[in-house]
Write a protein that holds these residues in place. Structure first.
Motif, PDB file in Angstrom:
ATOM      1  N   THR A  85       0.836  -1.212   0.000  1.00 27.12           N
ATOM      2  CA  THR A  85       0.000   0.000   0.000  1.00 27.12           C
ATOM      3  C   THR A  85       0.865   1.253   0.000  1.00 27.12           C
ATOM      4  O   THR A  85       0.605   2.208  -0.746  1.00 27.12           O
ATOM      5  CB  THR A  85      -0.934   0.021   1.234  1.00 27.12           C
ATOM      6  OG1 THR A  85      -1.662  -1.210   1.300  1.00 27.12           O
ATOM      7  CG2 THR A  85      -1.913   1.177   1.159  1.00 27.12           C
ATOM      8  N   LEU A  86       1.902   1.251   0.825  1.00 27.28           N
ATOM      9  CA  LEU A  86       2.814   2.400   0.900  1.00 27.28           C
ATOM     10  C   LEU A  86       3.547   2.613  -0.428  1.00 27.28           C
ATOM     11  O   LEU A  86       3.743   3.745  -0.870  1.00 27.28           O
ATOM     12  CB  LEU A  86       3.818   2.205   2.038  1.00 27.28           C
ATOM     13  CG  LEU A  86       3.218   2.193   3.458  1.00 27.28           C
ATOM     14  CD1 LEU A  86       4.277   1.806   4.483  1.00 27.28           C
ATOM     15  CD2 LEU A  86       2.605   3.551   3.799  1.00 27.28           C
ATOM     16  N   ILE A  87       3.926   1.508  -1.079  1.00 22.53           N
ATOM     17  CA  ILE A  87       4.580   1.598  -2.394  1.00 22.53           C
ATOM     18  C   ILE A  87       3.616   2.212  -3.410  1.00 22.53           C
ATOM     19  O   ILE A  87       3.982   3.089  -4.190  1.00 22.53           O
ATOM     20  CB  ILE A  87       5.054   0.202  -2.863  1.00 22.53           C
ATOM     21  CG1 ILE A  87       6.206  -0.295  -1.987  1.00 22.53           C
ATOM     22  CG2 ILE A  87       5.484   0.247  -4.334  1.00 22.53           C
ATOM     23  CD1 ILE A  87       6.584  -1.745  -2.227  1.00 22.53           C
ATOM     24  N   SER A  88       2.357   1.744  -3.375  1.00 18.84           N
ATOM     25  CA  SER A  88       1.348   2.254  -4.304  1.00 18.84           C
ATOM     26  C   SER A  88       1.121   3.753  -4.118  1.00 18.84           C
ATOM     27  O   SER A  88       0.937   4.495  -5.087  1.00 18.84           O
ATOM     28  CB  SER A  88       0.029   1.497  -4.105  1.00 18.84           C
ATOM     29  OG  SER A  88      -0.960   1.961  -4.983  1.00 18.84           O
ATOM     30  N   ILE A  89       1.164   4.214  -2.865  1.00 23.95           N
ATOM     31  CA  ILE A  89       0.904   5.620  -2.555  1.00 23.95           C
ATOM     32  C   ILE A  89       2.108   6.509  -2.868  1.00 23.95           C
ATOM     33  O   ILE A  89       1.976   7.561  -3.506  1.00 23.95           O
ATOM     34  CB  ILE A  89       0.515   5.794  -1.067  1.00 23.95           C
ATOM     35  CG1 ILE A  89      -0.830   5.114  -0.787  1.00 23.95           C
ATOM     36  CG2 ILE A  89       0.439   7.270  -0.682  1.00 23.95           C
ATOM     37  CD1 ILE A  89      -1.167   4.995   0.695  1.00 23.95           C
ATOM     38  N   PHE A  90       3.298   6.074  -2.454  1.00 20.13           N
ATOM     39  CA  PHE A  90       4.464   6.965  -2.487  1.00 20.13           C
ATOM     40  C   PHE A  90       5.449   6.725  -3.629  1.00 20.13           C
ATOM     41  O   PHE A  90       6.256   7.599  -3.941  1.00 20.13           O
ATOM     42  CB  PHE A  90       5.225   6.876  -1.152  1.00 20.13           C
ATOM     43  CG  PHE A  90       4.424   7.362   0.021  1.00 20.13           C
ATOM     44  CD1 PHE A  90       4.131   8.715   0.179  1.00 20.13           C
ATOM     45  CD2 PHE A  90       3.940   6.468   0.969  1.00 20.13           C
ATOM     46  CE1 PHE A  90       3.379   9.165   1.253  1.00 20.13           C
ATOM     47  CE2 PHE A  90       3.186   6.896   2.064  1.00 20.13           C
ATOM     48  CZ  PHE A  90       2.904   8.256   2.205  1.00 20.13           C
ATOM     49  N   VAL A  91       5.411   5.554  -4.245  1.00 25.26           N
ATOM     50  CA  VAL A  91       6.417   5.231  -5.276  1.00 25.26           C
ATOM     51  C   VAL A  91       5.833   5.271  -6.686  1.00 25.26           C
ATOM     52  O   VAL A  91       6.472   5.778  -7.616  1.00 25.26           O
ATOM     53  CB  VAL A  91       7.061   3.849  -5.007  1.00 25.26           C
ATOM     54  CG1 VAL A  91       8.113   3.532  -6.073  1.00 25.26           C
ATOM     55  CG2 VAL A  91       7.691   3.813  -3.611  1.00 25.26           C
ATOM     56  N   VAL A  92       4.631   4.714  -6.857  1.00 27.55           N
ATOM     57  CA  VAL A  92       4.027   4.635  -8.199  1.00 27.55           C
ATOM     58  C   VAL A  92       3.351   5.962  -8.529  1.00 27.55           C
ATOM     59  O   VAL A  92       2.207   6.210  -8.158  1.00 27.55           O
ATOM     60  CB  VAL A  92       3.022   3.463  -8.288  1.00 27.55           C
ATOM     61  CG1 VAL A  92       2.423   3.384  -9.692  1.00 27.55           C
ATOM     62  CG2 VAL A  92       3.710   2.149  -7.934  1.00 27.55           C
ATOM     63  N   LYS A  93       4.078   6.815  -9.221  1.00 28.65           N
ATOM     64  CA  LYS A  93       3.605   8.164  -9.538  1.00 28.65           C
ATOM     65  C   LYS A  93       2.678   8.146 -10.757  1.00 28.65           C
ATOM     66  O   LYS A  93       2.751   7.249 -11.606  1.00 28.65           O
ATOM     67  CB  LYS A  93       4.792   9.095  -9.809  1.00 28.65           C
ATOM     68  CG  LYS A  93       5.749   9.220  -8.627  1.00 28.65           C
ATOM     69  CD  LYS A  93       5.066   9.840  -7.423  1.00 28.65           C
ATOM     70  CE  LYS A  93       6.035  10.028  -6.264  1.00 28.65           C
ATOM     71  NZ  LYS A  93       5.373  10.532  -5.064  1.00 28.65           N
ATOM     72  N   PRO A  94       1.802   9.167 -10.885  1.00 31.70           N
ATOM     73  CA  PRO A  94       0.833   9.193 -11.989  1.00 31.70           C
ATOM     74  C   PRO A  94       1.400   9.636 -13.338  1.00 31.70           C
ATOM     75  O   PRO A  94       0.753   9.485 -14.353  1.00 31.70           O
ATOM     76  CB  PRO A  94      -0.236  10.196 -11.499  1.00 31.70           C
ATOM     77  CG  PRO A  94       0.485  11.080 -10.534  1.00 31.70           C
ATOM     78  CD  PRO A  94       1.550  10.232  -9.897  1.00 31.70           C
ATOM     79  N   GLU A  95       2.621  10.146 -13.366  1.00 33.17           N
ATOM     80  CA  GLU A  95       3.167  10.671 -14.618  1.00 33.17           C
ATOM     81  C   GLU A  95       3.473   9.555 -15.621  1.00 33.17           C
ATOM     82  O   GLU A  95       3.902   8.469 -15.257  1.00 33.17           O
ATOM     83  CB  GLU A  95       4.467  11.458 -14.362  1.00 33.17           C
ATOM     84  CG  GLU A  95       4.274  12.735 -13.561  1.00 33.17           C
ATOM     85  CD  GLU A  95       4.234  12.480 -12.064  1.00 33.17           C
ATOM     86  OE1 GLU A  95       4.624  11.368 -11.649  1.00 33.17           O
ATOM     87  OE2 GLU A  95       3.793  13.370 -11.325  1.00 33.17           O
ATOM     88  N   LYS A  96       3.257   9.872 -16.915  1.00 34.06           N
ATOM     89  CA  LYS A  96       3.591   8.926 -17.977  1.00 34.06           C
ATOM     90  C   LYS A  96       5.099   8.943 -18.216  1.00 34.06           C
ATOM     91  O   LYS A  96       5.731   9.997 -18.139  1.00 34.06           O
ATOM     92  CB  LYS A  96       2.848   9.306 -19.257  1.00 34.06           C
ATOM     93  CG  LYS A  96       2.893   8.230 -20.317  1.00 34.06           C
ATOM     94  CD  LYS A  96       1.856   8.470 -21.396  1.00 34.06           C
ATOM     95  CE  LYS A  96       1.884   7.328 -22.404  1.00 34.06           C
ATOM     96  NZ  LYS A  96       0.818   7.435 -23.397  1.00 34.06           N
ATOM     97  N   VAL A  97       5.661   7.776 -18.510  1.00 28.05           N
ATOM     98  CA  VAL A  97       7.118   7.640 -18.648  1.00 28.05           C
ATOM     99  C   VAL A  97       7.485   7.458 -20.118  1.00 28.05           C
ATOM    100  O   VAL A  97       6.854   6.673 -20.837  1.00 28.05           O
ATOM    101  CB  VAL A  97       7.625   6.421 -17.838  1.00 28.05           C
ATOM    102  CG1 VAL A  97       9.136   6.284 -17.961  1.00 28.05           C
ATOM    103  CG2 VAL A  97       7.207   6.547 -16.375  1.00 28.05           C
ATOM    104  N   ASN A  98       8.508   8.172 -20.581  1.00 29.24           N
ATOM    105  CA  ASN A  98       9.018   8.020 -21.946  1.00 29.24           C
ATOM    106  C   ASN A  98      10.112   6.951 -21.956  1.00 29.24           C
ATOM    107  O   ASN A  98      11.137   7.093 -21.299  1.00 29.24           O
ATOM    108  CB  ASN A  98       9.576   9.361 -22.446  1.00 29.24           C
ATOM    109  CG  ASN A  98      10.153   9.245 -23.848  1.00 29.24           C
ATOM    110  OD1 ASN A  98       9.865   8.297 -24.566  1.00 29.24           O
ATOM    111  ND2 ASN A  98      10.974  10.207 -24.227  1.00 29.24           N
TER     112      ASN A  98
END
Length: 422
Positions: free
Chosen positions: A394-407
């Motif tokens: 849950t903490l990884i989902s909140i703090f690590v997986v950011k909403p920005e698209k990656v090139n």
């Protein structure tokens, strides 16, 4: 032929045919004891064939993603060949009473078919269902989950009658079953291969122009976060699912087969429900937060009310169903989440790399709960550890997986593109 050129005929049906075939790998527990009895080896040694199959599944998906990206027709045919040959060869090596042969045929050869077959229909589905990517992948991956429910009665029929000790009356049925299943799945997978097709007008970027950067993916913080939370979800799911029968027997619940079917339905239903739900959310990563928090909540309820020691069957069944639903939903929500973050052009490659988490979770999930039980003799301790892992996810989902698209395009590709555009 025009009426057949639609998303159901060209994407959903072939995906279900392929996934309902390869998903029978989850029927392993039905016949592993019969294999062990026939070849004269301990079940613990035979068990490794399944672990190898799941590991090879994940790794073949990881390394085969780029191949799938280039040609879904070659990959779907290759998946059918490896899966069917592996299944038929498993029957042959059971007949020969060769444990190494079973490891190679069921574990390695079938495992390659599993990995390539699992990956092949996913991008095609998302191309046909551009606005409902989650629903599309949920439908296909549900086939993988439902395969056990569909195939189990057929396998029981093919294995035949058992004596009072549960041993097959005709032990030769164990290897003939694999030959018959190989023939059935050959037909299903070849039909799937023949009708699978991307939407008209869809063109991939040329191989010369598109230079995919593995380094950018594997070192990207968002990808690492998704990989870790996917790995934790599978590990926790397997740790609890592998103890399903033991927990139900411990609380004295008799209808274990009924609960097993119920949890399989929740597993498959979660694959459709969670990923389709993700289509309606602003950020698809929110689905993983919902999966983890619902799993933590039901585990805490079970611990607080001492559900296992008090033999609270309804609470235990709810625990198993909710964790199974989240386990399935984690699989179906992965491709659309990766597509949102990394784009659809290289989704087969990125999805394949992420599925390597399944390979490692397949080796650690069952063993985690087995080790805890061996050391503590406590199912509650298993729940504490799983809850802690879900909290980390849950903490990884909140703090690590950011909403920005990656090139993901590398510098050389960008320069070539600038030259062409310029």
């Amino acid at each position: 032929m025009g009426k057949f050129e639609n998303k159901w005929m060209r994407a959903v049906i072939p995906a279900l045919l392929i996934h309902c075939s390869i998903g029978t790998v989850y029927c392993w527990s039905l016949f592993k004891g019969d294999i062990a009895s026939y070849i004269g080896k301990p079940v613990s040694e035979v068990e490794w064939a399944f672990s190898i199959a799941i590991f090879v599944l994940g790794m073949s998906a990881a390394f085969g993603g780029k191949f799938v990206e280039k040609d879904i027709h070659k990959s779907s045919l290759l998946a059918a060949i490896f899966f069917v040959v592996g299944m038929a060869a498993t029957g042959f090596f059971i007949y020969q009473k060769s444990l190494i042969g079973i490891y190679i045929s069921y574990g390695v050869v079938m495992g390659i078919g599993l990995g390539i077959g699992y990956l092949t229909p996913v991008k095609t589905l998302m191309l046909w269902f551009k606005e409902q990517k989650g629903l599309a992948t949920g439908l296909a991956v549900a086939g993988f989950g439902l395969a056990k429910v569909i195939a189990s009665p057929l396998m029981e029929k093919l294995l035949g009658n058992r004596n009072s000790e549960g041993i097959l009356v005709d032990p030769t049925n164990i290897f003939t079953m694999f030959y018959i299943l190989a023939a059935i799945y050959l037909v299903m997978m070849v039909v799937g291969h023949l009708i699978l097709k991307k939407p008209a007008g869809h063109e991939e970027e040329s191989v010369e122009m598109h230079s995919f950067s593995y380094r950018k993916v594997l070192t990207n913080k968002t990808f690492i976060g998704i990989w870790l939370m996917f790995y934790i979800n599978i590990t926790c799911g397997l740790a609890l699912i592998s103890q399903e029968k033991g927990i139900l027997a411990f609380i004295g619940f008799g209808a274990i087969g009924l609960v097993s079917s119920l949890t399989a339905i929740f597993n498959a239903g979660g694959r459709i429900a969670f990923s389709a739900w993700g289509d309606r959310l602003k950020d698809r990563n929110s689905i993983y937060k919902i999966i983890f928090i619902s799993s933590i909540s039901i585990i805490l309820c079970t611990v607080v009310f001492d559900g296992i020691n008090n033999s609270m069957a309804i609470l235990i069944i709810a625990l198993l169903c909710i964790v199974n639903a989240g386990y399935g939903g984690g699989f179906s929500s992965l491709p659309p989440l990766l597509s949102d973050r990394f784009g659809i052009d290289s989704i087969s490659t990125v999805h394949g790399l992420a599925l390597s988490a399944w390979a490692f979770a397949g080796l650690t999930g069952n063993q985690l709960s087995a080790i805890i039980l061996e050391k503590t003799q406590s199912y509650d301790m298993v729940l504490y550890v799983i809850a802690a892992l879900f909290t980390i996810a849950t903490l990884i989902s909140i703090f690590v997986v950011k909403p920005e698209k990656v090139n993901l395009e590398n510098e050389e590709f960008n320069k070539k593109k600038e030259i062409v555009i310029g």
